[in-house]
Design an enzyme around this catalytic site. Structure first.
Site, PDB file in Angstrom:
ATOM      1  N   HIS A 160       0.663  -0.910   0.055  1.00 23.77           N
ATOM      2  CA  HIS A 160       0.396  -0.175   0.131  1.00 23.77           C
ATOM      3  C   HIS A 160       0.638   1.751  -0.335  1.00 23.77           C
ATOM      4  O   HIS A 160       1.661   1.522   0.222  1.00 23.77           O
ATOM      5  CB  HIS A 160      -1.207   0.026   0.985  1.00 23.77           C
ATOM      6  CG  HIS A 160      -1.519  -1.305   0.593  1.00 23.77           C
ATOM      7  ND1 HIS A 160      -3.079  -0.662  -0.165  1.00 23.77           N
ATOM      8  CD2 HIS A 160      -2.586  -2.082   2.133  1.00 23.77           C
ATOM      9  CE1 HIS A 160      -4.349  -1.156   0.134  1.00 23.77           C
ATOM     10  NE2 HIS A 160      -3.775  -2.526   1.266  1.00 23.77           N
ATOM     11  N   LYS A 610     -12.659   5.660   7.810  1.00 26.52           N
ATOM     12  CA  LYS A 610     -13.152   6.798   7.067  1.00 26.52           C
ATOM     13  C   LYS A 610     -14.679   7.023   7.467  1.00 26.52           C
ATOM     14  O   LYS A 610     -14.352   8.087   6.974  1.00 26.52           O
ATOM     15  CB  LYS A 610     -12.172   6.850   6.232  1.00 26.52           C
ATOM     16  CG  LYS A 610     -12.080   7.612   5.273  1.00 26.52           C
ATOM     17  CD  LYS A 610     -11.314   7.999   4.352  1.00 26.52           C
ATOM     18  CE  LYS A 610     -11.907   6.610   2.983  1.00 26.52           C
ATOM     19  NZ  LYS A 610     -12.963   7.851   2.423  1.00 26.52           N
TER      20      LYS A 610
END
Length: 960
Positions: A160, A610
């Site tokens: 990532h 998030k």
């Protein structure tokens, strides 16, 4: 038999004379800092050296004394730096962060060795501690051994865009770590001087090596980066860990009969996984070719290791048949060698057998894609058809040695190599496949339309989709035709699945066995992948050409387990219902039975955070897990959870041991996979000893979470229900506070993109995947990883705590004084008695300790709209104050990390050197953005920003 420390023994140790156990760490940091200073002076000159030293001393004074004058002095120093001086200072403090990490890792190893040498009780988190705890609870050795035969514990490395380490940097740092460790051994003055000189040289190499990449990282680069950790740690340390665990089990649960074998026959319960090269979700650069390349490189890496080890054994096993006997099986293996080329080895059967094994391995490597074998074999041989054949040859050697007074010769290398062959096979790590559900829908919409089955599949209701998919799964003909033209996306997706089938054939079934579906929202999202497997031969059976029932044949079997990934808050709330519906479909239930009645479910920590904030994300994950356990128990299927955790606490990070123990009852059960991402991979696995310790933590936690008896339901049910009721109410309040700030406050998006280095992170060459799913500035479209990474860079770490203070304070405010007193008592009881809540607060405590509002205020100055800046930053400050106050009220600890002095010391040591990097980053961002507006981008300034991002990430250690 090892025993757990008693409360009395703990008390006794507290009263012992205090010794500065950190003195060696301070000495190492001083040494590395001094060597870096020498290199800096040599390379950059006295003037730059003095600037760096002045900034360092001022930063330390400011951090220790919180002196306003020191702060003003520091700001003044930084602002007047020239561009060249700024880059040099950024480099100096960035490299110091890396060197401090190395020193800390070495000190962890030192302290652990000292603990073991002292013969002290097992440390919490060790396998010995877990086994002792199990023994005390009445768990038998037979239960433990049986458990490990069925268990699966799998760390999965992912690529990532927070990984900021170059392989060249990793290699240099590995050498520095090795040299630093050597200083703990007895050394003569000459040896010590030589060691210091070598350290100096490696620090100089580090200084002269680019820390950041000038070109965009490719998937192939990410694959090579990950393979570095296999060479450094996994290939040797994982087999060694199995030996450690076996020894610990024999010590804790001695067997009354029989002798100890080379090793107990157990399935490889710890296996490595990878997403690198197979994770297509949002990454246009991952395709069938990257999957094939990943397996070629993985296979080459493990086969190179096997070849090296077999070659080394050839030098070691010089046993003569005139002095020791051999088994008939070993003799047969030796006789297969080319005797004409080995006349001088005629009485050395083990060496001759090893030439055969080496030749077969070399042939296998070539067959699996290797283009170069370092040492040529004596004579050609046929490749191994499967890793089991290689393992069997090694077992033949081990059995022969053991039967002929050579068991002592098995342990050094042969036993470890045999264990490695069982763990890694010829594939090294299982490569997972991942793609988004909307891509599958588009592909099937085209296949259905082109085959004239259904013109508008994507527009059907969920009920109609499920009906159509199940009907198609029962039909013998395919939707795909080689005579029809399809879109590039459809061709690419089908080629990926075909490549998976080929890879499984070439490298073994463990090479690829999981297909993960991002954004799983319905049952049809799962059935679509069943059908795509059917289209590419991965779902196979004996279809009857005349059948009309629409049911799959009884012998139908899936090659890839279809795994839903539930990510957002709404998805988590629907997870159990979706899985219940799926498993009630008879055709699907039969396929799950063929998988051994095990089904995996992946939970996403990043997007749920998030989406809903720290408290709500954790609570919804907890609820989803408990509901899934109930559904799976009712269905008679074993649940394996795959935890998509990131590095930062906001993405599920934090200590893995505590996280596993905090899982709801019944969710581990010997089956667990979890992601390791970003700079966390380097933090955990770039040092072999630290790496083995982290792998052991996973095993220890899984043993405890799975096998420790739980208190009777009647005793804990009522209290747990009360805790969960309170948590549900707190979550609702935290969710509203978080959503109101992030998604409902006008201008928040502008504030985020201005007050954090998100734009600069997107430019950084640290990953092949784009930072956003779409080319927008909407937070909804931003990937959760750079979202969390950005908040870490500006030292707010907002995803790891925001909303908690509002939730607690508003809940507490409801009711009179007596009611409030009762509520605080409940919260304190939750902290003391509920592992889930205690771990949540512990992780938040760590995040708050790493948060620095003074530094964050400097980033807020990057917001040009003063009214917007003051409005939002003030809200963040108020929430931070509320959160800190509430946390103290619950735990009773006035200082952050009061219960974690090791981490508190680490933060104290490093943050004085981290502050200048943050201040410099702000200055560089100001210059870069101003130059961009003027159309005069300065590449040196841009690289300076990227260097500072690297240094801050290294200093915080878990921001990814």
């Amino acid at each position: 038999m090892a025993k757990l420390p008693t409360p009395q023994s703990r008390t006794a140790r507290i009263s012992e004379p205090t010794v500065d156990k950190d003195a060696p760490l301070k000495e190492d940091i001083r040494l590395l800092g001094r060597l870096l200073g020498i290199v800096l002076r040599d390379q950059e000159g006295d003037a730059v050296f003095h600037v760096v030293e002045t900034i360092r001393q001022t930063a330390v004074r400011f951090r220790r004394e919180s002196d306003a004058q020191s702060g003003a002095e520091l700001n003044k120093l930084l602002k007047k730096l020239s561009r060249e001086e700024t880059i040099s200072v950024v480099r100096a403090f960035s490299y110091f962060s890396h060197l401090a990490n190395i020193a800390e890792d070495q000190h962890h190893n030192r302290r652990r060795r000292a603990h073991l040498l002292a013969g002290s009780e097992p440390q919490q988190g060790s396998v010995a501690y877990a086994l002792a705890k199990l023994g005390d609870a009445g768990v038998t050795g037979a239960s433990v051994r049986s458990f490990l035969k069925e268990a699966l514990i799998s760390p999965v490395l992912t690529a990532h865009p927070t990984e900021v380490q170059r392989k060249s940097i990793l290699d240099a740092e590995h050498d520095i770590a090795r040299l630093l460790a050597e200083r703990d051994l007895p050394q003569t003055p000459r040896e010590r001087a030589h060691n210091t000189a070598m350290l100096h040289a490696r620090v100089a190499t580090l200084w002269q090596t680019r820390m950041v990449r000038y070109s965009k990282l490719t998937v192939a680069d990410e694959i090579e980066n990950a393979l570095s950790y296999y060479r450094i740690t996994f290939m040797r340390e994982l087999p060694g860990l199995y030996d450690d665990i076996e020894s610990e089990i024999d010590e804790q649960f001695p067997q009354k009969h029989g002798h100890r074998h080379v090793h107990t026959d157990t399935s490889p319960y710890v296996q490595m996984g990878s997403w690198i090269g197979g994770d297509r979700d949002g990454n246009p650069f991952v395709n069938a070719g990257t999957m094939q390349h990943a397996l070629v490189r993985q296979s080459n890496t493990i086969l190179d290791f096997y070849l090296d080890e077999v070659h080394a054994m050839g030098a070691e096993l010089s046993i003569s048949s005139q002095l020791a006997g051999v088994s008939p099986e070993l003799q047969e293996l030796a006789d297969a060698a080319a005797t004409s080329a080995l006349e001088q080895r005629s009485d050395e059967p083990y060496r001759r057998a090893l030439t055969v094994i080496y030749a077969r391995l070399a042939a296998t490597a070539r067959a699996l894609g290797a283009t170069h074998i370092l040492r040529k074999e004596v004579a050609p041989a046929a490749p191994y058809s499967a890793p089991a054949e290689f393992t069997r040859d090694l077992q033949v050697m081990a059995d022969s040695l053991t039967a002929h007074h050579g068991s002592v010769l098995v342990k050094p290398r042969l036993a470890t190599l045999k264990r490695a062959s069982e763990i890694f096979g010829f594939h090294l790590a299982t490569l997972d496949m991942r793609q988004s559900s909307d891509v599958h829908e588009r592909v099937l919409t085209e296949l259905f339309a082109r085959s004239k089955v259904e013109a508008h599949y994507s527009m059907l209701s969920e009920e109609k989709k499920v009906e159509l998919l199940l009907s198609e799964l029962g039909k013998p003909r395919l939707l795909y035709s080689p005579y029809v033209n399809y879109s590039d996306e459809t061709n690419s997706e089908l080629s990926v699945l075909r490549a998976a089938k080929e890879i499984r054939y070439r490298y073994g079934e463990r090479a690829i066995r999981n297909y993960i579906i991002s954004h799983t929202e319905t049952v049809s999202d799962l059935l679509e992948v069943f059908l795509l497997q059917r289209e590419t031969g991965l779902l196979h059976g004996t279809w009857d050409e005349t059948q009309t029932t629409g049911d799959m044949p009884a012998d139908a079997e899936l090659e890839l387990m279809v795994i839903p990934l539930f990510e957002t808050i709404p998805d988590l709330r629907c997870a159990a219902e979706i899985m219940e519906k799926l498993m009630t479909i008879p055709q699907v239930r039969r396929l799950i039975a063929k998988q051994g009645d095990i089904q995996e479910v992946m939970l996403g920590y990043s997007d749920s955070n998030k989406d809903g904030g720290f408290l709500t994300s954790n609570w919804e994950l907890y609820k989803a897990e408990t509901h899934l356990v109930e559904v799976f128990n009712n269905a008679g299927v074993k649940l394996r959870l795959f935890h998509g955790r990131g590095g930062t606490v906001g993405r599920g990070g934090g200590p893995s041991y505590e996280a596993i123990l905090a899982q709801p009852s019944g969710t581990v059960n010997g089956q667990i996979r979890l992601t390791e991402q970003g700079e966390i991979i380097a933090s955990k696995f770039s040092n072999p000893e630290i790496g083995r310790r982290n792998l052991a933590l996973l095993v220890a936690a899984t043993l405890e979470a799975s096998l420790l008896p739980h208190p009777p339901e009647s005793k804990r049910a009522k209290k747990l229900l009360e805790f969960e009721r309170v948590m549900a109410e707190l979550s609702e309040r935290a969710y509203k506070a978080y959503r109101n700030l992030v998604y409902e406050t006008p201008g928040f998006t502008e504030y985020f993109f201005s007050a954090t280095p998100i734009a600069e992170i997107a430019e950084l060459n640290i990953g092949s995947r784009p930072a956003s799913r779409k080319s927008t500035r909407r937070i909804e479209d931003l990937r959760a990883i750079p979202w969390g990474f950005s908040w870490g860079q500006c030292r707010l770490l907002l995803p790891g705590w925001y909303g908690f203070g509002s939730a607690i304070s508003s809940w507490m405010a409801d009711g009179d004084a007596a009611e409030q007193k009762k509520k605080i008592a409940i919260l304190r009881a939750m902290f003391k008695e509920w592992p889930f809540f205690a771990t949540l607060l512990s992780n938040m405590d760590m995040v708050l300790a790493k948060t620095d509002l003074a530094v964050a205020s400097r980033y807020a100055e990057l917001v040009t709209d003063k009214k917007l800046r003051n409005s939002i930053f003030k809200r963040i400050l108020c929430e931070h104050e509320l959160t800190s106050s509430c946390l103290t009220g619950i735990t009773g600890a006035k200082e952050r990390l009061a219960n974690n002095p090791l981490l508190a010391r680490s933060i104290k040591n490093r943050f004085a050197y981290l502050d200048p990097l943050n201040h410099l980053q702000v200055e560089l961002i100001k210059r870069h953005r101003a130059a961009t507006i003027a159309g005069k981008v300065d590449i040196r300034v841009q690289r300076g920003i990227h260097l500072s991002i690297n240094g801050v990430a290294a200093g915080l250690r878990n921001t990814g």
